[in-house]
Design an enzyme around this catalytic site. Structure first.
Site, PDB file in Angstrom:
ATOM      1  N   CYS A  77       0.845  -1.194   0.000  1.00 29.89           N
ATOM      2  CA  CYS A  77       0.000   0.000   0.000  1.00 29.89           C
ATOM      3  C   CYS A  77       0.880   1.243   0.000  1.00 29.89           C
ATOM      4  O   CYS A  77       1.842   1.342   0.757  1.00 29.89           O
ATOM      5  CB  CYS A  77      -0.918   0.001   1.220  1.00 29.89           C
ATOM      6  N   CYS A  82      -0.379   3.804   6.252  1.00 34.79           N
ATOM      7  CA  CYS A  82      -1.157   2.557   6.146  1.00 34.79           C
ATOM      8  C   CYS A  82      -0.236   1.424   5.729  1.00 34.79           C
ATOM      9  O   CYS A  82       0.399   1.489   4.680  1.00 34.79           O
ATOM     10  CB  CYS A  82      -2.291   2.711   5.134  1.00 34.79           C
ATOM     11  N   CYS A 111      -5.632  -2.192  -1.413  1.00 37.56           N
ATOM     12  CA  CYS A 111      -5.358  -2.343   0.013  1.00 37.56           C
ATOM     13  C   CYS A 111      -6.622  -2.799   0.727  1.00 37.56           C
ATOM     14  O   CYS A 111      -7.686  -2.193   0.577  1.00 37.56           O
ATOM     15  CB  CYS A 111      -4.861  -1.026   0.599  1.00 37.56           C
ATOM     16  N   CYS A 114      -7.339   0.314   3.676  1.00 32.59           N
ATOM     17  CA  CYS A 114      -7.804   1.665   3.320  1.00 32.59           C
ATOM     18  C   CYS A 114      -8.449   1.732   1.940  1.00 32.59           C
ATOM     19  O   CYS A 114      -8.926   2.790   1.528  1.00 32.59           O
ATOM     20  CB  CYS A 114      -6.652   2.661   3.399  1.00 32.59           C
ATOM     21  N   CYS A 137       8.599 -13.785 -12.473  1.00 29.92           N
ATOM     22  CA  CYS A 137       9.643 -14.475 -13.243  1.00 29.92           C
ATOM     23  C   CYS A 137       9.877 -13.859 -14.611  1.00 29.92           C
ATOM     24  O   CYS A 137      11.004 -13.849 -15.108  1.00 29.92           O
ATOM     25  CB  CYS A 137       9.324 -15.962 -13.365  1.00 29.92           C
ATOM     26  N   HIS A 164       6.618 -20.339 -17.052  1.00 31.12           N
ATOM     27  CA  HIS A 164       7.813 -19.918 -16.322  1.00 31.12           C
ATOM     28  C   HIS A 164       8.881 -19.577 -17.348  1.00 31.12           C
ATOM     29  O   HIS A 164       8.854 -20.078 -18.482  1.00 31.12           O
ATOM     30  CB  HIS A 164       8.318 -21.006 -15.368  1.00 31.12           C
ATOM     31  N   ASP A 181      18.520 -20.028 -13.328  1.00 35.25           N
ATOM     32  CA  ASP A 181      17.231 -19.431 -12.965  1.00 35.25           C
ATOM     33  C   ASP A 181      17.454 -18.401 -11.869  1.00 35.25           C
ATOM     34  O   ASP A 181      17.662 -18.752 -10.703  1.00 35.25           O
ATOM     35  CB  ASP A 181      16.260 -20.509 -12.482  1.00 35.25           C
TER      36      ASP A 181
END
Length: 469
Positions: A77, A82, A111, A114, A137, A164, A181
């Site tokens: 957020c 917040c 959020c 809020c 990824c 992926h 990776d």
């Protein structure tokens, strides 16, 4: 599936040419701590049968994961004061700026406290990713592959149809393409997706500035199962040939590429085996996200060490050489990797500090974690010695248990020799357990370390259990 595969071929074939842009490469090189990573690689040269170049690349990948790039499940957020959690809430219309940098998708994260909304453009431009340094990824592999090209490595962007992406680097020392990776900090572990993540792979395609190659079969040990999920081979191969015909290589370059490709194709015809390696589930992303994708695997495949000794038994491990050695009445056997001797582990991974030249096991997050070993003996234990190298910092704590496998695990502050003998004498089936907890601040996970040692020490006994009968 045909439309998905063909779409991936078409969308990725031009991506890799962005990595050749001189301005991008100069920008990328300015981001990398070259001196520090080079110095660390020099110290490791010729160890583990790798040269400076492989060690340097592994260092770059580790730096990329631990220092440079950040994983995003949901954006935090942005409202001041917040700290409420956010959740996915559909997509927003991309702005012209988003489109300029390849973000055709802009996620909305709301959020839950809020109700303010944070936007997450999914940028595809590697130069922009050097600035944002975040994503999943797709962003990770895109940026990392570009960085590898900026460093002068031959690099390929690898796309798996089951969602992926990662990188492959050509090693002239090993004379082959090597799986890398950055999301997982995984080097040369191509079976991790099928065997660890439990993915049902079908097509894995490599894209470079020189060619497009179907590399699926280097990533599986079950070729027939993979073939059952594939299209008519002519369909995809015709498209790949069509793309490769667009490259206008000089005759000498074309001959060299064809020679290398022939060697690669021949190597993929040899069935792949797992050997003694143990493959874990995915570590990148939140546990909830990994589980939703079915990629968690299991934190470890339970291993019970069989102690068939009549007189003496010893098991020892070194994290640098990644060898677990079992000695049964003088007979020696070895397996690879710390997970090969683990019964149970949660929230644990191998941490390498190239700047400090150190390595150890640590927690993945600041949450507590547990690691457990089990042994089954054919005779009651007469004497026992346990040595497990570990360090704690600040308020980090490691607590221990050893005893019969059916005993309640009442944790102790240490594994003193008196405690070990009082718990293990007369037992046949035993367990040894370490519980890691505590620590201070954002780096609390780093304040409990197992098997800590120098990367130069490939013979130290960092874990050993000796039993006599």
């Amino acid at each position: 599936m045909e439309s998905t595969v063909l779409s991936i071929l078409e969308s990725n074939r031009l991506r890799v040419f962005k990595y050749e842009d001189r301005r991008f490469q100069e920008k990328a090189l300015q981001c990398i701590p070259l001196d520090r990573l080079s110095t660390a690689a020099v110290k490791l040269s010729d160890s583990q049968n790798l040269t400076f170049h492989e060690h340097f690349l592994k260092g770059v990948m580790h730096w990329f994961k631990t220092e440079f790039f950040t994983w995003v499940d949901c954006k935090p957020c942005s409202r001041i004061g917040c700290n409420g959690p956010t959740r996915a809430s559909g997509n927003a219309q991309p702005t012209p700026e988003d489109v300029r940098y390849g973000a055709s998708v802009v996620e909305k994260h709301e959020c839950t406290t809020c109700r303010s909304v944070v936007l997450f453009p999914r940028y595809n431009d590697p130069s922009k990713l050097l600035e944002t340094r975040e994503g999943r990824c797709g962003e990770w592999a895109n940026c990392f592959t570009g960085i590898c090209r900026a460093l002068g490595f031959e690099a390929r962007f690898i796309s798996d149809v089951t969602d992926h992406v990662w990188t492959e680097i050509y090693s002239h020392h090993l004379k082959r393409w090597v799986h890398c990776d950055p999301c997982e900090d995984a080097w040369d572990r191509p079976l991790v997706y099928e065997q660890g993540w439990k993915k049902k792979i079908s097509y894995i395609i490599a894209f470079s500035k020189d060619e497009v190659v179907d590399v699926t079969f280097k990533y599986t040990i079950d070729r027939n199962d993979v073939k059952s999920r594939r299209l008519d081979e002519k369909v995809v191969q015709m498209k790949i040939t069509e793309i490769n015909n667009l490259f206008n290589h000089p005759p000498a370059v074309k001959r060299a590429l064809n020679k290398r490709l022939a060697a690669e194709l021949i190597s993929t015809m040899i069935p792949v085996t797992m050997g003694n390696d143990v493959y874990e589930g995915r570590i990148s992303g939140s546990a909830e996200w990994r589980q939703s994708r079915g990629e968690s695997g299991s934190d470890t495949r339970p291993t019970v060490l069989k102690c068939d000794a009549s007189n003496e038994f010893k098991v020892k491990y070194n994290i640098v050489s990644e060898t677990c050695t079992v000695i049964t009445d003088g007979n020696v056997q070895q397996t690879n990797g710390w997970r090969s001797m683990i019964y149970r582990a949660s929230n644990i991974y191998k941490k390498i500090e190239y700047d400090w030249n150190m390595v150890y096991l640590a927690r993945n997050t600041n949450e507590s974690s547990t690691i457990e070993w089990r042994l089954q003996c054919i005779k009651p234990i007469v004497n026992a010695k346990i040595n497990i190298q570990h360090e704690t910092f600040h308020s980090g704590r490691i607590k221990w248990f050893c005893g019969g496998e059916d005993e309640d695990s009442v944790l102790q502050e240490n594994l003193s020799s008196d405690y070990v003998m009082s718990k293990l004498r007369g037992c046949k089936n035993i367990k040894i357990l370490a519980h890691l907890e505590g620590g201070d601040g954002d780096n609390a996970w780093q304040h409990t370390q197992l098997f800590r040692c120098s990367l130069s020490d490939s013979i130290a006994e960092l874990f050993s259990v000796e039993l006599t009968f």
